[in-house]
Design an enzyme around this catalytic site. Structure first.
Site, PDB file in Angstrom:
ATOM      1  N   SER A   1     132.565 -46.567  44.180  1.00  0.00           N
ATOM      2  CA  SER A   1     131.234 -45.614  44.496  1.00  0.00           C
ATOM      3  C   SER A   1     130.030 -46.362  44.787  1.00  0.00           C
ATOM      4  O   SER A   1     129.689 -47.659  43.959  1.00  0.00           O
ATOM      5  CB  SER A   1     130.860 -44.902  43.219  1.00  0.00           C
ATOM      6  OG  SER A   1     131.882 -43.988  42.685  1.00  0.00           O
TER       7      SER A   1
ATOM      8  N   GLU B   1     124.621 -48.468  43.565  1.00  0.00           N
ATOM      9  CA  GLU B   1     125.288 -48.929  42.099  1.00  0.00           C
ATOM     10  C   GLU B   1     125.967 -50.395  43.134  1.00  0.00           C
ATOM     11  O   GLU B   1     125.785 -51.294  42.180  1.00  0.00           O
ATOM     12  CB  GLU B   1     126.468 -48.100  41.940  1.00  0.00           C
ATOM     13  CG  GLU B   1     127.335 -48.880  41.020  1.00  0.00           C
ATOM     14  CD  GLU B   1     128.283 -47.878  40.419  1.00  0.00           C
ATOM     15  OE1 GLU B   1     128.055 -46.616  40.415  1.00  0.00           O
ATOM     16  OE2 GLU B   1     129.456 -48.254  39.917  1.00  0.00           O
TER      17      GLU B   1
ATOM     18  N   ARG C   1     124.855 -48.108  34.356  1.00  0.00           N
ATOM     19  CA  ARG C   1     125.253 -49.250  35.259  1.00  0.00           C
ATOM     20  C   ARG C   1     124.280 -50.235  35.281  1.00  0.00           C
ATOM     21  O   ARG C   1     124.161 -50.854  36.653  1.00  0.00           O
ATOM     22  CB  ARG C   1     125.572 -48.466  36.869  1.00  0.00           C
ATOM     23  CG  ARG C   1     126.492 -47.378  36.630  1.00  0.00           C
ATOM     24  CD  ARG C   1     127.866 -47.883  36.323  1.00  0.00           C
ATOM     25  NE  ARG C   1     128.972 -46.786  36.181  1.00  0.00           N
ATOM     26  CZ  ARG C   1     129.056 -46.224  34.854  1.00  0.00           C
ATOM     27  NH1 ARG C   1     128.267 -46.600  34.002  1.00  0.00           N
ATOM     28  NH2 ARG C   1     129.674 -45.139  34.936  1.00  0.00           N
TER      29      ARG C   1
HETATM   30  C1  LIG Z   1     138.299 -48.762  43.751  1.00  0.00           C
HETATM   31  C2  LIG Z   1     136.990 -48.813  42.826  1.00  0.00           C
HETATM   32  C3  LIG Z   1     136.939 -48.086  41.625  1.00  0.00           C
HETATM   33  C4  LIG Z   1     135.862 -48.377  40.793  1.00  0.00           C
HETATM   34  N1  LIG Z   1     135.791 -47.602  39.842  1.00  0.00           N
HETATM   35  C5  LIG Z   1     134.707 -47.861  38.897  1.00  0.00           C
HETATM   36  C6  LIG Z   1     134.590 -46.937  37.676  1.00  0.00           C
HETATM   37  O1  LIG Z   1     135.361 -45.901  37.361  1.00  0.00           O
HETATM   38  N2  LIG Z   1     133.365 -47.178  36.890  1.00  0.00           N
HETATM   39  C7  LIG Z   1     132.465 -48.099  37.004  1.00  0.00           C
HETATM   40  O2  LIG Z   1     131.587 -48.424  36.512  1.00  0.00           O
HETATM   41  N3  LIG Z   1     132.834 -49.027  38.148  1.00  0.00           N
HETATM   42  C8  LIG Z   1     133.843 -48.738  39.064  1.00  0.00           C
HETATM   43  N4  LIG Z   1     133.871 -49.698  40.058  1.00  0.00           N
HETATM   44  C9  LIG Z   1     133.035 -50.763  40.204  1.00  0.00           C
HETATM   45  C10 LIG Z   1     133.466 -52.082  39.779  1.00  0.00           C
HETATM   46  O3  LIG Z   1     134.829 -52.013  39.162  1.00  0.00           O
HETATM   47  C11 LIG Z   1     132.520 -52.276  38.325  1.00  0.00           C
HETATM   48  O4  LIG Z   1     131.287 -52.330  38.568  1.00  0.00           O
HETATM   49  C12 LIG Z   1     133.111 -53.611  37.837  1.00  0.00           C
HETATM   50  O5  LIG Z   1     132.223 -53.844  36.552  1.00  0.00           O
HETATM   51  C13 LIG Z   1     132.853 -54.818  38.520  1.00  0.00           C
HETATM   52  O6  LIG Z   1     133.122 -56.079  38.006  1.00  0.00           O
HETATM   53  P1  LIG Z   1     133.572 -57.269  39.048  1.00  0.00           P
HETATM   54  O7  LIG Z   1     134.389 -58.063  38.063  1.00  0.00           O
HETATM   55  O8  LIG Z   1     134.514 -56.775  39.974  1.00  0.00           O
HETATM   56  O9  LIG Z   1     132.249 -57.803  39.309  1.00  0.00           O
HETATM   57  P2  LIG Z   1     131.842 -58.446  40.767  1.00  0.00           P
HETATM   58  O10 LIG Z   1     131.826 -57.311  41.721  1.00  0.00           O
HETATM   59  O11 LIG Z   1     132.457 -59.591  41.006  1.00  0.00           O
HETATM   60  O12 LIG Z   1     130.372 -58.562  40.377  1.00  0.00           O
HETATM   61  C14 LIG Z   1     129.331 -57.685  40.063  1.00  0.00           C
HETATM   62  C15 LIG Z   1     128.106 -58.432  39.339  1.00  0.00           C
HETATM   63  O13 LIG Z   1     128.564 -58.834  38.255  1.00  0.00           O
HETATM   64  C16 LIG Z   1     128.087 -60.213  38.072  1.00  0.00           C
HETATM   65  N5  LIG Z   1     129.083 -61.049  37.223  1.00  0.00           N
HETATM   66  C17 LIG Z   1     130.486 -60.826  37.363  1.00  0.00           C
HETATM   67  N6  LIG Z   1     130.863 -61.750  36.426  1.00  0.00           N
HETATM   68  C18 LIG Z   1     129.943 -62.041  35.681  1.00  0.00           C
HETATM   69  C19 LIG Z   1     129.961 -62.685  34.378  1.00  0.00           C
HETATM   70  N7  LIG Z   1     130.962 -63.369  33.654  1.00  0.00           N
HETATM   71  N8  LIG Z   1     128.686 -63.354  34.092  1.00  0.00           N
HETATM   72  C20 LIG Z   1     127.459 -62.734  34.405  1.00  0.00           C
HETATM   73  N9  LIG Z   1     127.399 -62.018  35.719  1.00  0.00           N
HETATM   74  C21 LIG Z   1     128.700 -61.637  36.070  1.00  0.00           C
HETATM   75  C22 LIG Z   1     128.209 -60.739  39.567  1.00  0.00           C
HETATM   76  O14 LIG Z   1     127.241 -61.828  39.770  1.00  0.00           O
HETATM   77  C23 LIG Z   1     127.651 -59.367  40.426  1.00  0.00           C
HETATM   78  O15 LIG Z   1     126.372 -59.617  40.317  1.00  0.00           O
HETATM   79  C24 LIG Z   1     135.076 -49.388  40.922  1.00  0.00           C
HETATM   80  C25 LIG Z   1     135.373 -50.303  42.075  1.00  0.00           C
HETATM   81  C26 LIG Z   1     136.432 -49.970  43.010  1.00  0.00           C
HETATM   82  C27 LIG Z   1     136.580 -50.892  44.088  1.00  0.00           C
END
Ligand SMILES: Cc1cc2nc3c(=O)[nH]c(=O)nc-3n(C[C@H](O)[C@H](O)[C@H](O)COP(=O)(O)OP(=O)(O)OC[C@H]3O[C@@H](n4cnc5c(N)ncnc54)[C@H](O)[C@@H]3O)c2cc1C
Length: 311
Positions: free
Chosen positions: A232, A302, A182
């Site tokens: 999580s 996380e 992560r």
């Molecule tokens: C119901 C649920 C289930 C989930 N299950 C999992 C799972 O099974 N496994 C897991 O690993 N995670 C899980 N997650 C967490 C999440 O989906 C992941 O961490 C995902 O990768 C985050 O992506 P995002 O686009 O939503 O990022 P955001 O939440 O929008 O941003 C996260 C970080 O990434 C940065 N960021 C976003 N886009 C970019 C880019 N293009 N360039 C540089 N930085 C960037 C942002 O600035 C921020 O710091 C879950 C979340 C939820 C709500």
């Protein structure tokens, strides 16, 4: 208005409209509408570039004028404080193309990683099954080295294109991104991910689909997907499971304001009833303190918390 006077705000607004299309610049955008938790304040500027060059120009402008920027993907791993975010929030929803060549899938970073995994299925390519229920963008998935059920981005990423902090478009091999549980070095380098190429293996459609269906079933039966949340909240502490520690601390069902430690999955905190970010963060800290007291284990978050406290 905070640190930004009205004149300055108008100047930045006009400049941003020179860089990206007018309809892609918004002022005082409510960020809760973009977040899975449905929490958080406003962004001074919210922009949605539609080319890599526009992103490069925004980065150069931000540097020259000393206006900070923050990337927002699908908002599925972020808690934004009730005071919102000063400066520019960049969202790449218009950059969401997915294509394939040979055994690779190439996805722009605003595409959903779920869509990339179903696209791979259609191409009979195996490797992205683990991602079929992760609700983030490709950019967010690389940033977090997202993973589930034994797979993670690190296993399948070949290389990415990023806009670096000088505004250059640069290729980074997966091995250069320090992908680990992560984490990655994307925040330390100040990179914006714009595109990712995944190296996959030819497979059988039915087999790939069966794995994805099984993972979807497991996810839907275990996770409280009926309430807003950020997934999580805590990382897995070495030698333990965060959910089990929270369950054994009898914390499930505990509430602060409208935030609740999920009764369905102890690792989740849900926005059950119009929580504020302040409630949510207080409950995270309460869980951390209780688990530390009972078991002596530090739970590391996380989920990322960003933004300003309310005035
Ligand atoms: C119901 C649920 C289930 C989930 N299950 C999992 C799972 O099974 N496994 C897991 O690993 N995670 C899980 N997650 C967490 C999440 O989906 C992941 O961490 C995902 O990768 C985050 O992506 P995002 O686009 O939503 O990022 P955001 O939440 O929008 O941003 C996260 C970080 O990434 C940065 N960021 C976003 N886009 C970019 C880019 N293009 N360039 C540089 N930085 C960037 C942002 O600035 C921020 O710091 C879950 C979340 C939820 C709500």
């Amino acid at each position: 208005m905070g640190m930004m006077g009205m004149d300055n705000k108008e100047k930045i607004y006009n400049k941003l409209m020179d860089i990206v299309k007018e309809e892609n610049v918004k002022v005082d955008e409510m960020l809760r509408d973009h977040l899975y938790t449905r929490l958080g304040g406003k962004a001074d500027f919210f922009i949605t570039p539609s080319t890599y060059e526009e992103i490069q120009n925004v980065v150069k402008f931000s540097k020259e004028e000393d206006v900070p920027f923050t990337l927002l993907g699908n908002g599925s791993n972020l808690i934004i404080k009730d005071g919102g975010i000063r400066g520019i929030v960049i969202n790449l929803k218009h950059l969401d193309k997915i294509s394939s060549e040979g055994n690779t899938v190439v996805a722009q970073s605003g595409a959903r990683i779920i869509d990339a995994s179903y696209y791979a299925l259609e191409q009979h390519l195996s490797g992205l099954e683990f991602a079929c229920g992760i609700p983030g963008t490709v950019g967010g998935a690389l940033y977090m080295n997202a993973g589930a059920y034994g797979g993670e981005i690190k296993d399948v990423l070949d290389y990415a294109f990023v806009v670096d902090k000088e505004g250059n478009l640069v290729k980074r091999l997966a091995s250069e991104l320090d992908l680990d549980y992560r984490t990655s070095n994307i925040p330390d380098n100040g990179d914006i991910v714009v595109e990712a190429t995944f190296n996959l293996t030819p497979g059988n459609y039915e087999d790939i689909k069966a794995v994805m269906d099984d993972l979807t079933y497991k996810r839907e039966s275990k996770q409280p997907l009926e309430y807003p949340s950020c997934g999580s909240v805590f990382k897995r502490p070495p030698g333990y499971f965060a959910g089990k520690l929270i369950q054994d601390s009898k914390l499930q069902g505990t509430t602060i304001g409208g935030a609740e430690v999920s009764t369905k999955h102890a690792g989740f905190i849900v926005n059950k009833d119009n929580a504020t970010t302040t409630d949510y963060i207080a409950l995270i800290e309460h869980v951390q303190n209780t688990v530390k007291e009972k078991f002596g284990v530090d739970l590391e978050r996380e989920v990322r918390i960003i933004g300003e406290d309310p005035e």
